[in-house]
Design an enzyme around this catalytic site. Structure first.
Site, mmCIF file in Angstrom:
data_model
loop_
_atom_site.group_PDB
_atom_site.id
_atom_site.type_symbol
_atom_site.label_atom_id
_atom_site.label_comp_id
_atom_site.label_asym_id
_atom_site.label_seq_id
_atom_site.Cartn_x
_atom_site.Cartn_y
_atom_site.Cartn_z
ATOM 1 N N ALA A 105 16.830 -32.574 25.185
ATOM 2 C CA ALA A 105 15.961 -31.952 26.194
ATOM 3 C C ALA A 105 14.717 -32.801 26.458
ATOM 4 O O ALA A 105 14.495 -33.824 25.818
ATOM 5 C CB ALA A 105 15.583 -30.549 25.745
ATOM 6 N N HIS A 106 13.902 -32.337 27.385
ATOM 7 C CA HIS A 106 12.690 -33.059 27.816
ATOM 8 C C HIS A 106 11.710 -33.279 26.661
ATOM 9 O O HIS A 106 11.539 -32.418 25.811
ATOM 10 C CB HIS A 106 11.988 -32.270 28.921
ATOM 11 N N ASN A 107 11.094 -34.447 26.660
ATOM 12 C CA ASN A 107 10.029 -34.783 25.705
ATOM 13 C C ASN A 107 10.478 -34.868 24.257
ATOM 14 O O ASN A 107 9.651 -34.895 23.346
ATOM 15 C CB ASN A 107 8.866 -33.781 25.795
ATOM 16 N N SER A 164 10.697 -31.092 23.335
ATOM 17 C CA SER A 164 9.511 -31.529 22.586
ATOM 18 C C SER A 164 9.728 -31.655 21.081
ATOM 19 O O SER A 164 8.763 -31.893 20.345
ATOM 20 C CB SER A 164 8.326 -30.586 22.839
#
Lengths: 348, 348, 348
Positions: A243-245, A263
């Protein structure tokens, strides 16, 4: 791609017994090999096959002395297994890097530059302001958005999709159907029950020596200037969700169908088995191992932990608990019996 | 895409302090911003950066009074955070909708119509009798089968595959590698152990404002005239499986790698975490939440339930049971001790 | 594709009542059908609809006697349900096999041969030395590497990626985004913590009558001459991971998002539910069933087992244990109570 036995012996620093001019075009197992193929004999258990093999040449240990007549040629080396695997690697590189040139139709946007000796397959698409290094192989149906950078010696297999702004290092291998840089899953709930899309403006960075499996997805980071980062030497299997980050530390290995939520930072040299799930915003220490299907809901501070279960805890403790879980109906029965006994004693 | 500070201030209804004619081409965080970029200051914790930032302009609150000299320009607004995020959204829209026109080679079949201001990337394929609305962006390598309908303002990212007969509404975003309308998994067992394929003749319907993640798959319904339906406002993450004849209620959000089996109906405003699995033919009430890796084997009638586990039950109850599960070896030992004690008492 | 009622009756060996010259172009459910469409009446529960249906013709049982006036035409057959499903299948085949010819641009390499009546969609890519049988349908954006063999009557949907050396039998269906022959996940750990890639030189073999779901991945075998083998009649759903050197026995069915680790052999006629995970190097007996989300860590020797849980054991035993698991806090409390009682007795 055909070599004489003499040429192969020269590559391996070995000595030829027999006809060094015979030609080899394939590697095979000693029991399966045919004319024109090369095999090796390392484990004495397989010695029997050297007397019957159809291989044109067999790599053997320097001190090998046949106990019967043999009809194959030999290459004598210090370590036949290492010799054979070196050839395998060379062969694999040759296969992967043999394609060069530009097949048509293919597309390249404005202000994009490509290095020497690259391959651009038919129907591959390269956007604008893209920079691609030497020896990169871009197979058919690959999509590369604008402003992407790809280092040297990387292989992008058929149908990989790379969104704008992604940066990929040297010696990376991306397998078919992998997606890099798709939007992170960010939506702000509104009072009326709908969700507003949070713009996803960051990118994905892959450092060097990374493998990404088929149909694996890596989302971009949310904010400008932020990145989802895969550090050098990471190996991701197929159908993985990043996922993102997220940040994945160097030399970490992740098996198929595992998912890492937004994250979360995974340390160096971790090993994640298949179908593991990690919650978001976690920090996982170096050298952590997660067993198959583990569910990780908390950060892990101590290095070297081995965990399983959902939520996961120490793998040995988990299996002790699980052993009792399997006997729970019996345990329940024992408790009931005991209650009866105690009750009858109390009533006495 | 370059604006003057005056133009941006006008968009936000703010006032300029400094040189309104300077040009801006990027948004960034205040601590990272460079010349030509715009940042914002909302949280007082970050005030220090306004005195050192390289940003060409910073959006600040109307009543902001610098305590030291500042070299950047300012735009004064009521709420800098809202101002900045509005710009982000506008910027994101501009990026996503800036591409227009038709790149070649691309393919369009007979009797297909497309609206105004659309983008058809190179190597995109549109079948016959397709209808596509205004402002739709069809990126490279997208496949659109025959008789597909796509509403306005939808973005179809590179490599999405849409089978014949699919209907997609307005303002939808489909990420790379998503597949819509593949055959439902229907096979009738025969007496000889083989399976006969049950023809899959229905379609997939996506209403408006839907996001579909990368490499997510939505199968078509089995029968003619039937549909797998995704209602308005649904957000699906990456690598999700939606089987034939599933229906997902409006504004429901589903995280990555979750799978929904055939004919299950999920209500409105539900939240499904990652790697959840639902059996077939279930009905799930509105406002249900499923925790990560939950396995759902029964319908849920009451709204607002929060469940986890496999099979899933109430999340609080699950974690109470799981707390005891972790101590099961100890509990087993206590029971054994007690049995001994009771036995010795009984024997006395 | 339009037939007269007389033609359809001839296909089914049925008798027409009414106007046999009316034209039919669609199949539908009796309650939804309109003019030009064909429906069937099998279940007496639906008899009411035959008096109001708009269908142009309804297939009914030979001995059906209307109790009211009907305005639709009839085809009388022995078994209306079987008649209808036969038509469905014919219709489905017609749809799937109606495309023929070569759309441009498409790519085919040197020394590749294709059979009669094949379809090659625009932007499809066929490498060198490929052999493709009769009636094969290669949809847009399909990638077929070098030295691939595909039997007759197979359908390769849009965007499937087939690596070099893969062999596919007759009557197979591969759905969009499926990847065959990607590298197995093989990496040898080095002393410095990095991993060395083990060349993956084997291939993938699909026998006949196999269906592969959308975005499913099947890795190639590791060694030359070795294969990952999917035996005849296997049906794989979407988003499944099949690792290197796996073998799946004939007529085994696997639901979505299941993963099979390297070198595991699954027997014939097994049924695997969704999100199941199997460890590597296992041997699974014929006729084994795994419930959803099961985790399989050991080989299974006895045929006909039904298992669930992670690690999995007998399904009935699992649910008995799980029933107690749900009451563990209560059981813990009962044990504590009993301990108190016994302690107080002991102290007396």
């Amino acid at each position: 791609m055909e070599f004489t036995i003499n040429q192969i012996a020269a590559m391996l620093g070995g000595q030829v017994q027999g006809d060094g001019n015979e030609k080899i075009n394939m590697l095979a197992k000693i029991q399966d090999a045919r004319k024109g193929q090369l095999a090796f004999l390392s484990n004495p258990k397989y010695e029997q096959y050297i007397y019957t093999t159809q291989a044109s040449v067999v790599i053997v240990k320097k001190d090998f002395v046949p106990r019967k007549e043999i009809s194959t040629n030999l290459i004598l080396v210090d370590d036949p297994y290492i010799g054979f695997t070196s050839l395998l690697e060379e062969y694999h590189k040759m296969i992967n890097f043999q394609k060069t040139g530009i097949e048509q139709p293919s597309y390249i946007g404005e202000n994009s530059v490509t290095g020497n000796n690259i391959y651009r397959g038919a129907f591959s698409y390269i956007g604008s302001k893209v920079k691609i290094g030497d020896n990169v192989k871009i197979h058919p149906h690959v999509y590369i958005g604008d402003d992407v950078v790809i280092g040297s010696n990387s292989i992008i297999h058929a149908g990989v999709k790379i969104y704008s702004g992604t940066r990929i290092g040297n010696n990376c291998v991306l397998h078919s159907g992998a997606v890099l840089g798709s939007d992170g899953f960010g939506f702000a709930p509104q009072e009326d029950g709908t969700y507003k899309t949070i713009p996803q403006l960051g990118n994905v960075i892959l450092e060097d020596n990374i493998t990404i499996g088929a149909n694996t997805v890596i989302d971009c980071a949310t904010l400008f200037g932020d990145s989802t980062i895969i550090h050098q030497g990471v190996k991701l299997d197929n159908l993985i969700q990043i996922a993102h980050n997220v940040e994945i530390g160097k030399n970490t290995v992740i098996a198929a169908q595992t998912g890492v939520s937004g994250s979360t930072k995974i340390g160096d040299n971790c090993v994640l088995a298949g179908q593991v799930g990690l919650a978001g915003h976690l920090i996982i220490a170096n050298n952590t191992s997660f067993g198959a299907q583990a569910g990780i809901s908390k950060s892990i501070k101590d290095e070297g932990m081995k965990m399983i279960g959902s939520p996961a805890f120490d793998v040995k403790e988990y299996f002790k608990s699980y052993a009792v879980f399997k006997k729970l109906p019996d345990l329940n029965e024992r408790l009931r019996e005991l209650e009866k006994k105690v009750m009858s004693k109390v009533e006495q």
